[in-house]
Motif scaffolding. Structure first.
Motif, PDB file in Angstrom:
ATOM      1  N   ILE A 126       0.846  -1.205   0.000  1.00  0.00           N
ATOM      2  CA  ILE A 126       0.000   0.000   0.000  1.00  0.00           C
ATOM      3  C   ILE A 126       0.885   1.261   0.000  1.00  0.00           C
ATOM      4  CG2 ILE A 126      -1.645   1.360   1.379  1.00  0.00           C
ATOM      5  CD1 ILE A 126      -2.861  -1.423   2.266  1.00  0.00           C
ATOM      6  N   ASP A 127       1.900   1.277   0.865  1.00  0.00           N
ATOM      7  CA  ASP A 127       2.804   2.438   0.920  1.00  0.00           C
ATOM      8  C   ASP A 127       3.437   2.710  -0.447  1.00  0.00           C
ATOM      9  OD1 ASP A 127       2.369   2.932   3.599  1.00  0.00           O
ATOM     10  OD2 ASP A 127       4.141   1.826   4.295  1.00  0.00           O
ATOM     11  N   ALA A 128       3.742   1.640  -1.158  1.00  0.00           N
ATOM     12  CA  ALA A 128       4.449   1.789  -2.439  1.00  0.00           C
ATOM     13  C   ALA A 128       3.540   2.239  -3.573  1.00  0.00           C
ATOM     14  CB  ALA A 128       5.124   0.461  -2.810  1.00  0.00           C
ATOM     15  N   SER A 169      -0.403 -10.361 -10.445  1.00  0.00           N
ATOM     16  CA  SER A 169       0.590  -9.720 -11.318  1.00  0.00           C
ATOM     17  C   SER A 169       1.260  -8.539 -10.617  1.00  0.00           C
ATOM     18  CB  SER A 169      -0.058  -9.266 -12.634  1.00  0.00           C
ATOM     19  OG  SER A 169      -1.147  -8.406 -12.371  1.00  0.00           O
ATOM     20  N   VAL A 170       0.566  -7.935  -9.641  1.00  0.00           N
ATOM     21  CA  VAL A 170       1.172  -6.814  -8.894  1.00  0.00           C
ATOM     22  C   VAL A 170       1.854  -7.307  -7.621  1.00  0.00           C
ATOM     23  CG1 VAL A 170       0.710  -4.676  -7.613  1.00  0.00           C
ATOM     24  CG2 VAL A 170      -0.444  -5.103  -9.803  1.00  0.00           C
ATOM     25  N   ILE A 171       1.100  -8.011  -6.763  1.00  0.00           N
ATOM     26  CA  ILE A 171       1.692  -8.328  -5.453  1.00  0.00           C
ATOM     27  C   ILE A 171       2.786  -9.386  -5.548  1.00  0.00           C
ATOM     28  CG2 ILE A 171      -0.375  -7.582  -4.189  1.00  0.00           C
ATOM     29  CD1 ILE A 171      -1.052 -10.503  -3.628  1.00  0.00           C
ATOM     30  N   CYS A 172       2.759 -10.190  -6.604  1.00  0.00           N
ATOM     31  CA  CYS A 172       3.833 -11.169  -6.818  1.00  0.00           C
ATOM     32  C   CYS A 172       4.778 -10.728  -7.918  1.00  0.00           C
ATOM     33  CB  CYS A 172       3.245 -12.536  -7.149  1.00  0.00           C
ATOM     34  SG  CYS A 172       2.324 -13.263  -5.802  1.00  0.00           S
ATOM     35  N   ALA A 173       4.790  -9.438  -8.255  1.00  0.00           N
ATOM     36  CA  ALA A 173       5.646  -8.939  -9.345  1.00  0.00           C
ATOM     37  C   ALA A 173       7.101  -9.321  -9.116  1.00  0.00           C
ATOM     38  CB  ALA A 173       5.501  -7.425  -9.485  1.00  0.00           C
ATOM     39  N   TYR A 174       7.534  -9.288  -7.852  1.00  0.00           N
ATOM     40  CA  TYR A 174       8.956  -9.577  -7.551  1.00  0.00           C
ATOM     41  C   TYR A 174       9.342 -11.010  -7.900  1.00  0.00           C
ATOM     42  CZ  TYR A 174       7.833 -12.306  -3.348  1.00  0.00           C
ATOM     43  OH  TYR A 174       7.378 -13.268  -2.486  1.00  0.00           O
ATOM     44  N   ARG A 175       8.331 -11.887  -8.124  1.00  0.00           N
ATOM     45  CA  ARG A 175       8.638 -13.272  -8.464  1.00  0.00           C
ATOM     46  C   ARG A 175       8.515 -13.548  -9.967  1.00  0.00           C
ATOM     47  NH1 ARG A 175       5.999 -17.098  -3.872  1.00  0.00           N
ATOM     48  NH2 ARG A 175       4.243 -17.165  -5.342  1.00  0.00           N
ATOM     49  N   ARG A 176       8.126 -12.518 -10.725  1.00  0.00           N
ATOM     50  CA  ARG A 176       7.818 -12.731 -12.143  1.00  0.00           C
ATOM     51  C   ARG A 176       8.711 -11.870 -13.044  1.00  0.00           C
ATOM     52  NH1 ARG A 176       1.717 -13.641 -12.961  1.00  0.00           N
ATOM     53  NH2 ARG A 176       1.262 -14.934 -11.154  1.00  0.00           N
ATOM     54  N   SER A 177       8.957 -12.392 -14.227  1.00  0.00           N
ATOM     55  CA  SER A 177       9.656 -11.583 -15.228  1.00  0.00           C
ATOM     56  C   SER A 177       8.724 -10.466 -15.679  1.00  0.00           C
ATOM     57  CB  SER A 177      10.033 -12.447 -16.439  1.00  0.00           C
ATOM     58  OG  SER A 177      11.088 -13.308 -16.075  1.00  0.00           O
ATOM     59  N   TRP A 235      10.249  -8.296 -13.728  1.00  0.00           N
ATOM     60  CA  TRP A 235      10.651  -7.618 -12.490  1.00  0.00           C
ATOM     61  C   TRP A 235      11.593  -8.439 -11.624  1.00  0.00           C
ATOM     62  CZ3 TRP A 235       9.566  -3.198 -14.143  1.00  0.00           C
ATOM     63  CH2 TRP A 235       8.365  -2.919 -14.809  1.00  0.00           C
ATOM     64  N   LYS A 236      11.459  -9.761 -11.672  1.00  0.00           N
ATOM     65  CA  LYS A 236      12.328 -10.561 -10.801  1.00  0.00           C
ATOM     66  C   LYS A 236      13.801 -10.426 -11.179  1.00  0.00           C
ATOM     67  CE  LYS A 236      12.103 -15.081 -13.079  1.00  0.00           C
ATOM     68  NZ  LYS A 236      11.564 -16.417 -13.055  1.00  0.00           N
ATOM     69  N   GLU A 237      14.056 -10.034 -12.422  1.00  0.00           N
ATOM     70  CA  GLU A 237      15.433  -9.806 -12.843  1.00  0.00           C
ATOM     71  C   GLU A 237      15.956  -8.470 -12.286  1.00  0.00           C
ATOM     72  OE1 GLU A 237      13.022 -10.878 -15.025  1.00  0.00           O
ATOM     73  OE2 GLU A 237      13.749 -12.942 -15.181  1.00  0.00           O
ATOM     74  N   LYS A 238      15.034  -7.584 -11.893  1.00  0.00           N
ATOM     75  CA  LYS A 238      15.446  -6.239 -11.457  1.00  0.00           C
ATOM     76  C   LYS A 238      15.340  -6.029  -9.954  1.00  0.00           C
ATOM     77  CE  LYS A 238      14.104  -4.194 -15.845  1.00  0.00           C
ATOM     78  NZ  LYS A 238      13.068  -3.498 -16.574  1.00  0.00           N
ATOM     79  N   PHE A 239      14.421  -6.796  -9.320  1.00  0.00           N
ATOM     80  CA  PHE A 239      14.179  -6.562  -7.892  1.00  0.00           C
ATOM     81  C   PHE A 239      14.400  -7.849  -7.103  1.00  0.00           C
ATOM     82  CE2 PHE A 239      11.467  -3.497 -10.136  1.00  0.00           C
ATOM     83  CZ  PHE A 239      11.804  -2.311  -9.501  1.00  0.00           C
ATOM     84  N   SER A 240      14.985  -7.727  -5.938  1.00  0.00           N
ATOM     85  CA  SER A 240      15.133  -8.882  -5.056  1.00  0.00           C
ATOM     86  C   SER A 240      13.858  -9.012  -4.203  1.00  0.00           C
ATOM     87  CB  SER A 240      16.342  -8.689  -4.144  1.00  0.00           C
ATOM     88  OG  SER A 240      16.005  -7.788  -3.113  1.00  0.00           O
ATOM     89  N   ASP A 296       8.707  -2.381  -4.243  1.00  0.00           N
ATOM     90  CA  ASP A 296       9.157  -1.609  -5.401  1.00  0.00           C
ATOM     91  C   ASP A 296       8.770  -2.303  -6.696  1.00  0.00           C
ATOM     92  OD1 ASP A 296      10.339   0.331  -3.762  1.00  0.00           O
ATOM     93  OD2 ASP A 296      12.200  -0.827  -3.607  1.00  0.00           O
ATOM     94  N   ALA A 297       8.864  -3.631  -6.689  1.00  0.00           N
ATOM     95  CA  ALA A 297       8.457  -4.388  -7.870  1.00  0.00           C
ATOM     96  C   ALA A 297       6.959  -4.208  -8.130  1.00  0.00           C
ATOM     97  CB  ALA A 297       8.791  -5.870  -7.688  1.00  0.00           C
ATOM     98  N   ALA A 298       6.175  -4.203  -7.054  1.00  0.00           N
ATOM     99  CA  ALA A 298       4.724  -3.995  -7.192  1.00  0.00           C
ATOM    100  C   ALA A 298       4.447  -2.621  -7.796  1.00  0.00           C
ATOM    101  CB  ALA A 298       4.032  -4.134  -5.839  1.00  0.00           C
ATOM    102  N   ARG A 299       5.176  -1.598  -7.289  1.00  0.00           N
ATOM    103  CA  ARG A 299       4.972  -0.251  -7.844  1.00  0.00           C
ATOM    104  C   ARG A 299       5.360  -0.210  -9.313  1.00  0.00           C
ATOM    105  NH1 ARG A 299       7.267   3.445  -4.207  1.00  0.00           N
ATOM    106  NH2 ARG A 299       9.235   2.602  -4.928  1.00  0.00           N
ATOM    107  N   ALA A 300       6.461  -0.846  -9.655  1.00  0.00           N
ATOM    108  CA  ALA A 300       6.903  -0.862 -11.060  1.00  0.00           C
ATOM    109  C   ALA A 300       5.823  -1.482 -11.951  1.00  0.00           C
ATOM    110  CB  ALA A 300       8.210  -1.634 -11.191  1.00  0.00           C
ATOM    111  N   GLU A 301       5.209  -2.559 -11.484  1.00  0.00           N
ATOM    112  CA  GLU A 301       4.163  -3.218 -12.272  1.00  0.00           C
ATOM    113  C   GLU A 301       2.914  -2.334 -12.368  1.00  0.00           C
ATOM    114  OE1 GLU A 301       3.905  -5.646 -14.301  1.00  0.00           O
ATOM    115  OE2 GLU A 301       1.711  -5.868 -14.428  1.00  0.00           O
TER     116      GLU A 301
END
Lengths: 315, 315
Positions: free
Chosen positions: B58-60, B269-277, B279-284, B290-295
């Motif tokens: 939510i913060d992001a 697709s948003v809350i698990c963005a950090y586990r998916r291409s 974004w997973k290549e860019k965010f740990s 941050d990955a969620a915000r990017a998505e």
């Protein structure tokens, strides 16, 4: 033992197909019970009072009934503490040998229906292992989303020896608005009934009935009789008796020739018996649980007499 | 201000009709978050971890979206502590100015539907006074029981300035099994749509839309377009985008000429963005928010571009 066989055995042993509906609102709980309860918030006090009330009702009636039905809406009403009272009530009823039907009417797309099925019938996956959340025996399920919204519940039934009752023809006045619409020469509820029969085939017990049951309202006696004919292996959960207007004669169509095939739910007429004639003249609010037992025994006799009167040998 | 007007203002201000679905299962929460959490039971730990995860998401994203949708099944999965995480998540989202949609798909006969409506939209009656339990803005409602199962929700909308989205055509593969059945020259979902329009008439905001909306799946683009035509004053909640297979082009039919009329939900697709291409290549996993915000920002651009491409002026 198959859960559905156990339900049937309980009905025969207790000579009673009545299910007591624990639709406990705080306003039904007599003041002397509420005054004994404490908690960190008004909802905790309410939830604690509701659980105390339920325990007393269960203690008074468990020897005479096969199952309780707990309507979750009346627990969600008191927030998370209410849900804890729901969980504890189910647990307590099971400890008294009762079968617990959660009237939750849940439904969703497959992945989400799976979460509901895990929460109410199965186990919740955790980082290490699994754990049951509410661990009920049966739950009610809404069919509007079709097979893939129901399958996760059926899967949980298989895995954990549980059952469901699918809404087919509900007891409320406007249930016909969609459920009675004409579809391919039938009514929508007949199409739903067909699916329930199909879903139930691979989950049969050994006494002629499936773990996949149907909800049919006592307020629609003609449809109850019609569906009994169309669904010979489907157990019916029949709400709408008593406070909603269904009479003992109205529910007769739900039974088979052996007095099986149907459980009749009575909620307010039992748990609020102490506030209603003829019981309120005989019992004070302090004896609310005795009034509930008196109404359960009265209803049991009434159903037994009506079954005999209709030529059905009651157990 | 009317809630539906506020939703529209938020969409215009943030130039984004995307709703983030907080369908948070424990398995989505990175280990470093879980390890920080404690509790008296595994469910309390899980619920606490889920709430921490949601807060970070939510913060992001709150500056970029008008609303969140919280799928209650994933909270019921962790028992009463899960329901507390649900309540706290809704409260936190509101504190950030977000509108909160509870995806609860509740339904029941009148008196019970009233309990659900009080629990999720209104206030719970106590022995002295009233108190809100979950206090959401919108909830989703299943129509199978007809008008008197929906009316209590509509009553709560009137009384507390809230809204509902009624299931019309759901996003799951088998939604057509009952919803597409031919009824009086139409489909069942068209009949439900007619009722939704009728129910919505007395609850209009000032910007052309009613507080009584409809759920229509992104996975059925033809029906989405058809229903947009039949329901000009009904806001659509469109699930099924992303993980379920709906594309940005698929949801276009839900919008009116001003880019209004629809909110598009994206959950995994948003809350698990950090586990998916990609974004997973860019965010740990540490940077899951941050990955969620990017998505969210990617999806916002994608929808804005698609609207322009379809000749719809986006806000």
């Amino acid at each position: 033992m198959h859960l559905i066989d156990r339900l049937i055995e309980q009905i025969i042993e207790k000579r009673n197909p009545t299910v007591v509906g624990l639709d406990t609102r705080l306003e039904y709980v007599p003041d002397h019970v509420v005054e004994r309860c404490s908690g960190a918030s008004p909802f905790e006090v309410a939830a604690s009072a509701i659980f105390e009330f339920n325990k007393a009702i269960i203690d008074a009636v468990y020897e005479h009934i096969p199952a309780v039905k707990i309507q979750v809406a009346y627990y969600e009403l008191y927030g998370p503490p209410g849900m804890e009272a729901f969980r504890l009530t189910a647990q307590y009823a099971k400890s008294k040998g009762l079968i617990v039907i959660g009237d939750i009417k849940r439904n969703d797309i497959g992945s989400t229906a799976e979460a509901y099925a895990s929460a109410y019938l199965g186990e919740t996956p955790l980082k290490n292992g699994r754990m049951p959340a509410f661990d009920l025996d049966f739950v009610t399920v809404n069919p509007y989303l079709g097979t893939d919204g129901v399958m996760p519940f059926i899967q949980a039934c298989k895995e954990y020896n549980k059952g469901i009752f699918v809404l087919v023809k509900t007891s409320n006045p406007s249930s016909g608005e969609f459920q009675d619409l004409p579809v391919e020469g039938k009514r929508l509820y007949n199409k739903v009934a067909e699916k329930v029969v199909e879903w139930g085939k691979e989950l049969m017990g050994t006494k002629g009935y499936s773990h996949i049951g149907a909800v049919i309202g006592a307020t629609y006696p003609r449809q109850l009789e019609e569906l009994r004919g169309e669904m010979p292996n489907t157990y019916f959960l029949i709400p709408g008796y008593g406070a909603q207007g269904g009479s003992v004669q109205d529910v007769m169509g739900g039974f088979d020739a052996n007095g099986l095939g149907a459980v009749i739910n009575a909620s307010r007429s039992v748990i609020c018996a102490y506030r209603r004639s003829p019981w309120k003249e005989k019992f004070s609010p302090k004896s609310f649980a005795d009034a509930a037992r008196a109404e359960v025994l009265h209803m049991k006799e009434e159903i037994e007499a009506a079954l005999s009167h209709n030529g059905i040998k009651p157990w």
